[in-house]
Design an enzyme around this catalytic site. Structure first.
Site, PDB file in Angstrom:
ATOM      1  N   LEU A   1      -5.346  -7.193  13.217  1.00  0.00           N
ATOM      2  CA  LEU A   1      -6.642  -7.113  12.534  1.00  0.00           C
ATOM      3  C   LEU A   1      -7.163  -5.674  12.484  1.00  0.00           C
ATOM      4  O   LEU A   1      -8.329  -5.434  12.216  1.00  0.00           O
ATOM      5  CB  LEU A   1      -7.664  -8.036  13.213  1.00  0.00           C
ATOM      6  CG  LEU A   1      -7.252  -9.511  13.281  1.00  0.00           C
ATOM      7  CD1 LEU A   1      -8.316 -10.340  13.968  1.00  0.00           C
ATOM      8  CD2 LEU A   1      -6.992 -10.062  11.881  1.00  0.00           C
TER       9      LEU A   1
ATOM     10  N   ASP B   1       0.828  -1.235   0.000  1.00  0.00           N
ATOM     11  CA  ASP B   1       0.000   0.000   0.000  1.00  0.00           C
ATOM     12  C   ASP B   1       0.846   1.262   0.000  1.00  0.00           C
ATOM     13  O   ASP B   1       0.579   2.190  -0.752  1.00  0.00           O
ATOM     14  CB  ASP B   1      -1.066  -0.010   1.122  1.00  0.00           C
ATOM     15  CG  ASP B   1      -0.538  -0.092   2.542  1.00  0.00           C
ATOM     16  OD1 ASP B   1       0.679  -0.312   2.733  1.00  0.00           O
ATOM     17  OD2 ASP B   1      -1.356   0.065   3.480  1.00  0.00           O
TER      18      ASP B   1
ATOM     19  N   SER C   1      -7.004  -0.418  15.571  1.00  0.00           N
ATOM     20  CA  SER C   1      -6.831   1.045  15.619  1.00  0.00           C
ATOM     21  C   SER C   1      -7.529   1.722  14.446  1.00  0.00           C
ATOM     22  O   SER C   1      -8.192   2.752  14.628  1.00  0.00           O
ATOM     23  CB  SER C   1      -5.357   1.438  15.708  1.00  0.00           C
ATOM     24  OG  SER C   1      -4.612   0.759  14.740  1.00  0.00           O
TER      25      SER C   1
ATOM     26  N   ASP D   1      -5.658  -0.373   5.870  1.00  0.00           N
ATOM     27  CA  ASP D   1      -6.472  -0.795   7.018  1.00  0.00           C
ATOM     28  C   ASP D   1      -7.727   0.064   7.154  1.00  0.00           C
ATOM     29  O   ASP D   1      -8.838  -0.452   7.330  1.00  0.00           O
ATOM     30  CB  ASP D   1      -5.658  -0.716   8.313  1.00  0.00           C
ATOM     31  CG  ASP D   1      -4.408  -1.573   8.250  1.00  0.00           C
ATOM     32  OD1 ASP D   1      -4.298  -2.398   7.325  1.00  0.00           O
ATOM     33  OD2 ASP D   1      -3.530  -1.401   9.115  1.00  0.00           O
TER      34      ASP D   1
ATOM     35  N   GLY E   1      -3.626  -5.968  18.978  1.00  0.00           N
ATOM     36  CA  GLY E   1      -2.269  -6.429  18.696  1.00  0.00           C
ATOM     37  C   GLY E   1      -2.221  -7.717  17.907  1.00  0.00           C
ATOM     38  O   GLY E   1      -1.174  -8.361  17.823  1.00  0.00           O
TER      39      GLY E   1
ATOM     40  N   GLU F   1      -3.546   8.730  12.090  1.00  0.00           N
ATOM     41  CA  GLU F   1      -2.554   7.714  12.469  1.00  0.00           C
ATOM     42  C   GLU F   1      -1.143   8.176  12.093  1.00  0.00           C
ATOM     43  O   GLU F   1      -0.200   8.014  12.856  1.00  0.00           O
ATOM     44  CB  GLU F   1      -2.893   6.395  11.758  1.00  0.00           C
ATOM     45  CG  GLU F   1      -1.966   5.272  12.082  1.00  0.00           C
ATOM     46  CD  GLU F   1      -2.579   4.186  12.942  1.00  0.00           C
ATOM     47  OE1 GLU F   1      -3.802   4.116  13.064  1.00  0.00           O
ATOM     48  OE2 GLU F   1      -1.785   3.395  13.492  1.00  0.00           O
TER      49      GLU F   1
HETATM   50  C1  GLA Z   1       0.014  -2.630   8.419  1.00  0.00           C
HETATM   51  C2  GLA Z   1      -0.241  -1.222   7.901  1.00  0.00           C
HETATM   52  C3  GLA Z   1      -0.837  -1.244   6.493  1.00  0.00           C
HETATM   53  C4  GLA Z   1      -0.018  -2.138   5.560  1.00  0.00           C
HETATM   54  C5  GLA Z   1       0.275  -3.492   6.222  1.00  0.00           C
HETATM   55  C6  GLA Z   1       1.202  -4.332   5.400  1.00  0.00           C
HETATM   56  O1  GLA Z   1      -1.204  -3.298   8.602  1.00  0.00           O
HETATM   57  O2  GLA Z   1      -1.123  -0.543   8.761  1.00  0.00           O
HETATM   58  O3  GLA Z   1      -0.933   0.065   5.980  1.00  0.00           O
HETATM   59  O4  GLA Z   1       1.162  -1.493   5.172  1.00  0.00           O
HETATM   60  O5  GLA Z   1       0.835  -3.335   7.512  1.00  0.00           O
HETATM   61  O6  GLA Z   1       0.590  -4.695   4.209  1.00  0.00           O
END
Ligand code: GLA
Length: 383
Positions: free
Chosen positions: A122, A36, A125, A169, A119, A157
């Protein structure tokens, strides 16, 4: 009493008014990891584990929060918001970003709790950030579209909490659609929903119950390594903006021999984007077996080339791979702990659960926690 009733009754007891209720889910990602922030593709979905928020406006400028599961409170005011380095920052960060974007807010009461294990990778946050953003939009009639709220959650964030995460996320949690995965282009934010036709196959998460402190520092290091790769290649190809524009022949020619570590990081990302595109084609062709093989490929890359796995995650994938009813498995999210995602034939679910629980305990001394997840809608108003 279920969680929503508990949150509502503790809200009413504390604030003597009826709240608005919001559900904001966690996410899985089928394939496309650490792509991402390299302007690549991801394939996430929102799941049936969520944060629930009971929220109401106040007549003053105060903020009163209760973290129901932790039995902790926060009180402050809308003005001069500063990070507290606690859970409250996920709420304060979004409030601060809404204000910085020029949206007029008032004081707020909020009680929240949830079913997303913290933690475990998933995205609890992101779910919390989206939940409060959704609430602000609703309570103060701001009229933002969902993608605009996603961007404010990410800014909260990145800027307020100080974690330089990508957009996956928040996007998955807010934009999820029941029984669909989201194919998201993280460069343009163009997205399409692909129906998840996995008849007789379950998505199973295995929680390693490991949370390595490495995750933040190594995450930032990986980002820097990818950026370094782009900088090197720019001297030969000035038009390159991110690893999205890079091909394997470019890497082979200019980085393999001179910068072997940067080469491995960048090659993983370039190949993972391709795996995602191949994976989407496999899903369209109903070829889940081919999709599963790409998931194993993703794990290998994350473990050996990108080096964000850990022994426990590798063991979970290794055990899964030996089960006949498992089509694919890989670590999911940032890495160094959290969950693996597994595609398991329904008739093999019981055997899988028994075996992985026993073997993981035998090999690591730890208990794993399994969750068969359903793909749900994104952040939404309950009432
Ligand atoms: C975490 C980050 C995401 C992404 C993943 C790895 O979840 O929050 O933005 O970079 O790691 O794919």
């Amino acid at each position: 009493m279920n969680l929503i009733s508990q949150l509502t009754s503790s809200f009413q007891q504390e604030f003597k008014t009826k709240p608005v209720l919001i559900c904001s889910p966690g996410r899985v990602n089928l394939i496309g990891e650490h792509t991402d922030y390299n302007e690549g593709f991801v394939l996430p979905a929102a799941i049936d584990k969520a944060i629930y928020l009971a929220v109401s406006p106040r007549t003053d400028n105060e903020l009163h929060f209760i973290a129901h599961d932790l039995n902790e409170t926060y009180q402050g005011s809308l003005t001069n918001l500063k990070p507290t380095h606690t859970w409250a920052d996920y709420l304060l960060g979004v409030i601060s970003e809404f204000q910085l974007a020029g949206h007029k807010l008032g004081g707020l009461n909020c009680v929240f709790g949830g079913t997303i294990p913290m933690g475990s990778g998933l995205s609890s946050s992101a779910a919390l950030e989206n939940g409060i953003g959704f609430a602000l939009n609703e309570l103060f009639n701001i009229g933002l579209e969902r993608v605009a709220m996603v961007k404010l959650s990410q800014r909260a964030e990145n800027e307020f909490v100080g974690a330089k995460v990508g957009i996956m996320d928040m996007f998955a949690s807010m934009m999820g659609k029941a029984d669909h995965v989201i194919k998201l282009d993280c460069r343009s934010l163009d997205y399409t929903y692909a129906p998840l036709r996995m008849d007789g196959i379950s998505i199973v998460l295995c929680d390693s119950r490991v949370k390595h402190s490495l995750v933040t520092s190594e995450y930032n290091t990986r980002r820097a390594e990818c950026e370094a790769g782009v900088r090197f290649l720019k001297t030969y190809y000035p038009e390159i903006k991110s690893l999205r524009d890079v091909t394997m022949p470019m890497l082979d020619k200019h980085l393999r021999d001179t910068e072997p570590l940067i080469y491995r990081r960048c090659a993983y990302v370039v190949q993972e984007n391709q795996r995602l595109l191949d994976g989407v084609a496999a899903l369209e062709a109903d070829d889940i077996a081919a999709f599963g093989q790409l998931m194993y490929g993703s794990h290998e890359g994350l473990s050996h080339w990108y080096e964000v796995s850990c022994p426990e995650l590798d063991i979970l994938v290794e055990i899964a791979r030996q089960q006949p009813g498992v089509l694919g498995a890989r670590m999911m999210g940032g890495g160094f702990g959290g969950c693996t995602i597994n595609l398991v034939r329904e008739e093999a679910l019981d055997d899988f659960t028994n075996l992985i629980t026993k073997q993981y305990k035998a090999r690591t001394g730890k208990d794993t926690y399994l969750h068969v997840c359903k793909i749900q809608d994104g952040t939404n108003l309950i009432s």
